[in-house]
Design an enzyme around this catalytic site. Structure first.
Site, PDB file in Angstrom:
ATOM      1  N   HIS A  65     -38.767   7.802  83.558  1.00 23.97           N
ATOM      2  CA  HIS A  65     -39.753   8.547  82.795  1.00 23.97           C
ATOM      3  C   HIS A  65     -39.536   8.278  81.297  1.00 23.97           C
ATOM      4  O   HIS A  65     -38.620   7.556  80.911  1.00 23.97           O
ATOM      5  CB  HIS A  65     -39.659  10.037  83.118  1.00 23.97           C
TER       6      HIS A  65
ATOM      7  N   SER B 178     -43.121  20.305  91.906  1.00 24.84           N
ATOM      8  CA  SER B 178     -43.347  19.505  90.705  1.00 24.84           C
ATOM      9  C   SER B 178     -44.714  19.865  90.136  1.00 24.84           C
ATOM     10  O   SER B 178     -45.598  20.332  90.862  1.00 24.84           O
ATOM     11  CB  SER B 178     -43.324  18.042  91.124  1.00 24.84           C
ATOM     12  N   SER B 179     -44.876  19.605  88.831  1.00 23.30           N
ATOM     13  CA  SER B 179     -46.163  19.928  88.201  1.00 23.30           C
ATOM     14  C   SER B 179     -47.286  19.029  88.720  1.00 23.30           C
ATOM     15  O   SER B 179     -48.462  19.316  88.485  1.00 23.30           O
ATOM     16  CB  SER B 179     -46.052  19.810  86.684  1.00 23.30           C
ATOM     17  N   CYS B 180     -46.948  17.959  89.440  1.00 27.85           N
ATOM     18  CA  CYS B 180     -48.014  17.066  89.927  1.00 27.85           C
ATOM     19  C   CYS B 180     -48.794  17.671  91.099  1.00 27.85           C
ATOM     20  O   CYS B 180     -49.754  17.080  91.577  1.00 27.85           O
ATOM     21  CB  CYS B 180     -47.478  15.693  90.290  1.00 27.85           C
TER      22      CYS B 180
ATOM     23  N   LYS C 267     -45.403  18.146  98.480  1.00 25.28           N
ATOM     24  CA  LYS C 267     -44.887  19.315  97.754  1.00 25.28           C
ATOM     25  C   LYS C 267     -45.782  20.539  97.976  1.00 25.28           C
ATOM     26  O   LYS C 267     -45.287  21.660  98.087  1.00 25.28           O
ATOM     27  CB  LYS C 267     -44.773  18.997  96.261  1.00 25.28           C
TER      28      LYS C 267
ATOM     29  N   ARG D  31     -46.966  15.894  76.332  1.00 25.10           N
ATOM     30  CA  ARG D  31     -46.147  16.262  77.485  1.00 25.10           C
ATOM     31  C   ARG D  31     -45.235  17.418  77.118  1.00 25.10           C
ATOM     32  O   ARG D  31     -44.802  17.555  75.979  1.00 25.10           O
ATOM     33  CB  ARG D  31     -45.276  15.088  77.956  1.00 25.10           C
TER      34      ARG D  31
ATOM     35  N   LEU E 278     -38.156  23.483  95.672  1.00 29.19           N
ATOM     36  CA  LEU E 278     -38.532  22.918  94.378  1.00 29.19           C
ATOM     37  C   LEU E 278     -39.672  21.922  94.514  1.00 29.19           C
ATOM     38  O   LEU E 278     -39.612  21.013  95.349  1.00 29.19           O
ATOM     39  CB  LEU E 278     -37.335  22.218  93.744  1.00 29.19           C
TER      40      LEU E 278
ATOM     41  N   TYR F  58     -46.896  12.246  97.066  1.00 34.83           N
ATOM     42  CA  TYR F  58     -45.798  13.150  96.729  1.00 34.83           C
ATOM     43  C   TYR F  58     -46.336  14.574  96.548  1.00 34.83           C
ATOM     44  O   TYR F  58     -45.760  15.543  97.047  1.00 34.83           O
ATOM     45  CB  TYR F  58     -45.165  12.635  95.433  1.00 34.83           C
TER      46      TYR F  58
ATOM     47  N   GLY G  28     -29.610  17.986  98.224  1.00 31.01           N
ATOM     48  CA  GLY G  28     -29.969  17.045  97.159  1.00 31.01           C
ATOM     49  C   GLY G  28     -29.051  17.158  95.961  1.00 31.01           C
ATOM     50  O   GLY G  28     -29.486  16.975  94.818  1.00 31.01           O
TER      51      GLY G  28
ATOM     52  N   GLY H 140     -30.538  18.670  91.550  1.00 32.19           N
ATOM     53  CA  GLY H 140     -29.549  19.268  92.444  1.00 32.19           C
ATOM     54  C   GLY H 140     -28.182  19.357  91.781  1.00 32.19           C
ATOM     55  O   GLY H 140     -27.489  20.368  91.893  1.00 32.19           O
TER      56      GLY H 140
HETATM   57  P1  GDP Z   1     -45.996  11.097  83.328  1.00 32.24           P
HETATM   58  O1  GDP Z   1     -45.717  12.400  82.638  1.00 32.24           O
HETATM   59  O2  GDP Z   1     -46.172  11.241  84.801  1.00 32.24           O
HETATM   60  O3  GDP Z   1     -47.132  10.356  82.684  1.00 32.24           O
HETATM   61  O4  GDP Z   1     -44.676  10.196  83.219  1.00 32.24           O
HETATM   62  P2  GDP Z   1     -43.898   9.332  82.106  1.00 32.24           P
HETATM   63  O5  GDP Z   1     -42.742  10.159  81.620  1.00 32.24           O
HETATM   64  O6  GDP Z   1     -43.552   8.041  82.772  1.00 32.24           O
HETATM   65  O7  GDP Z   1     -44.888   9.040  80.891  1.00 32.24           O
HETATM   66  C1  GDP Z   1     -45.257   9.993  79.931  1.00 32.24           C
HETATM   67  C2  GDP Z   1     -45.994   9.338  78.790  1.00 32.24           C
HETATM   68  O8  GDP Z   1     -45.057   8.574  78.008  1.00 32.24           O
HETATM   69  C3  GDP Z   1     -47.096   8.349  79.193  1.00 32.24           C
HETATM   70  O9  GDP Z   1     -48.173   8.499  78.291  1.00 32.24           O
HETATM   71  C4  GDP Z   1     -46.423   6.997  78.976  1.00 32.24           C
HETATM   72  O10 GDP Z   1     -47.351   5.950  78.710  1.00 32.24           O
HETATM   73  C5  GDP Z   1     -45.595   7.290  77.735  1.00 32.24           C
HETATM   74  N1  GDP Z   1     -44.522   6.331  77.463  1.00 32.24           N
HETATM   75  C6  GDP Z   1     -44.291   5.734  76.271  1.00 32.24           C
HETATM   76  N2  GDP Z   1     -43.290   4.861  76.356  1.00 32.24           N
HETATM   77  C7  GDP Z   1     -42.837   4.900  77.626  1.00 32.24           C
HETATM   78  C8  GDP Z   1     -41.808   4.203  78.316  1.00 32.24           C
HETATM   79  O11 GDP Z   1     -41.110   3.358  77.772  1.00 32.24           O
HETATM   80  N3  GDP Z   1     -41.624   4.539  79.642  1.00 32.24           N
HETATM   81  C9  GDP Z   1     -42.387   5.478  80.263  1.00 32.24           C
HETATM   82  N4  GDP Z   1     -42.140   5.772  81.561  1.00 32.24           N
HETATM   83  N5  GDP Z   1     -43.396   6.136  79.635  1.00 32.24           N
HETATM   84  C10 GDP Z   1     -43.617   5.857  78.344  1.00 32.24           C
END
Ligand code: GDP
Length: 322
Positions: free
Chosen positions: A184, A112-114, A145, A214, A110, A141, A16, A22
């Site tokens: 993300h 993931s936290s999920c 994992k 997060r 590897l 997924y 990967g 990777g």
């Molecule tokens: P998660 O950690 O699996 O939820 O993945 P994400 O990184 O996609 O989202 C993290 C948090 O960021 C969530 O609460 C989203 O709603 C928020 N967020 C805010 N703005 C954005 C955006 O523009 N894109 C994404 N992907 N998430 C966003």
């Protein structure tokens, strides 16, 4: 922590190597005195059991880092459950099985936290695994994992080989996916702030309420932790890899606006989901080994934005539609 693995003079296969993680592991291994083996998709299809066995018998690595996976955001996971479950199960089983058949002594898988239950205690300790139902949107997924880390445990138990697993938190950095439909939060907000800066827009639209928290880790720190574990860790349990600190999405957005230098105010788009309220890893097991990340969040975001600026015009960033 017990046992050490000497990388000097070894052949290390990074499966990967084109992905964000990777490629960071390959960069990190460049400063070790070892030979890094990689294989492009044209040369090696990880879904092809015979092909993987042949490749491994031919190239004979001493160690393997399994960083290859079918990955994607919430939408992709929901739309292609077979791909996320089956492709990941097949690829990882092929790699671990072929490694064992060809006397690979050390393997790092590897995850993931999920893998953790949706309602796991915060910060999430390694032993929260399989204590409750998963987040349904990415359970395909996650199940793959979990099977991967269990397979490594099974090989340890049945065959006494040193196969270990690391579970990284939310990663960001060079090589990330900046396609707004599947990315993300870090690359999404960085790209949106960058566009506002160029176009003189004033409002950065942040999905959800901005209240979820997060944890983020720069991918080069994640790769450093993985090489550290490869060298220093030998144990039955998987190990969480994170920074140990989390931040609200609203504060993250403010930090990104300042790193990018956009003069934007933040607005919240309540039509988009918040997702899980908090997802912080308990990293005490990793930190007890002496490892620490090098990047603080602002520094890591600055480094990533620098990379983004250097690559945006070269056409090698995944941007999708604007
Ligand atoms: P998660 O950690 O699996 O939820 O993945 P994400 O990184 O996609 O989202 C993290 C948090 O960021 C969530 O609460 C989203 O709603 C928020 N967020 C805010 N703005 C954005 C955006 O523009 N894109 C994404 N992907 N998430 C966003």
């Amino acid at each position: 922590m017990s046992g050490t693995f000497e990388l000097r003079g070894k052949r290390v296969f990074v499966a990967g190597h084109r992905g964000m993680v990777g490629s960071a592991v390959v960069r990190r291994l460049a400063s070790e005195d070892c030979e890094v083996l990689t294989a492009g998709r044209d040369e090696l299809d990880l879904l092809d059991q015979q092909g993987v066995r042949r490749w491994m018998a031919d190239r004979r690595p001493d160690a393997v880092v399994m960083a290859a996976a079918k990955v994607g955001g919430i939408l992709a996971n929901d739309t292609y459950p077979v791909d996320f479950l089956q492709d990941n199960l097949v690829m990882q089983t092929n790699v671990v099985d072929s490694a064992f058949r060809n006397d690979v002594g050390k393997l790092l898988f590897l995850g993931s936290s999920c893998i953790y239950p949706k309602l796991a205690p915060q910060p999430i300790p390694e032993d929260a695994l399989l204590t409750g139902p998963l987040e349904p949107t990415n359970e395909w997924y996650a199940i793959a994992k979990i099977a991967g880390l269990k397979l490594c445990q099974a090989y340890r138990r049945q065959h006494g080989v040193d196969y270990i697993s690391a579970m990284p938190t939310n990663l960001y950095g060079p090589g990330d996916n900046f396609d707004l439909t599947s990315s993300h939060v870090v690359p999404a907000l960085m790209r949106k702030a960058h566009q506002l800066k160029l176009q003189g827009g004033k409002a950065l639209s942040v999905w959800g309420s901005g209240k979820p928290m997060r944890e983020f880790l720069h991918v080069d720190d994640a790769a450093d932790a993985m090489v550290w574990l490869l060298k220093n860790y030998s144990g039955d349990s998987h190990v969480n890899v994170g920074s140990g600190e989390d931040i609200t999405i609203a504060d993250l957005a403010r930090t990104i606006v300042s790193v990018v230098g956009a003069e934007a105010t933040i607005t919240f788009d309540a039509t988009k989901p918040d997702g899980t309220p908090r997802k912080l890893m308990d990293v005490s097991r990793l930190f007890a080994t002496g490892w620490r990340p090098r990047y603080g969040l602002s520094d890591g975001l600055e480094q990533t934005y620098g990379w983004f600026l250097r690559h945006i015009d070269k056409g090698d960033i995944r941007l999708g539609a604007a």
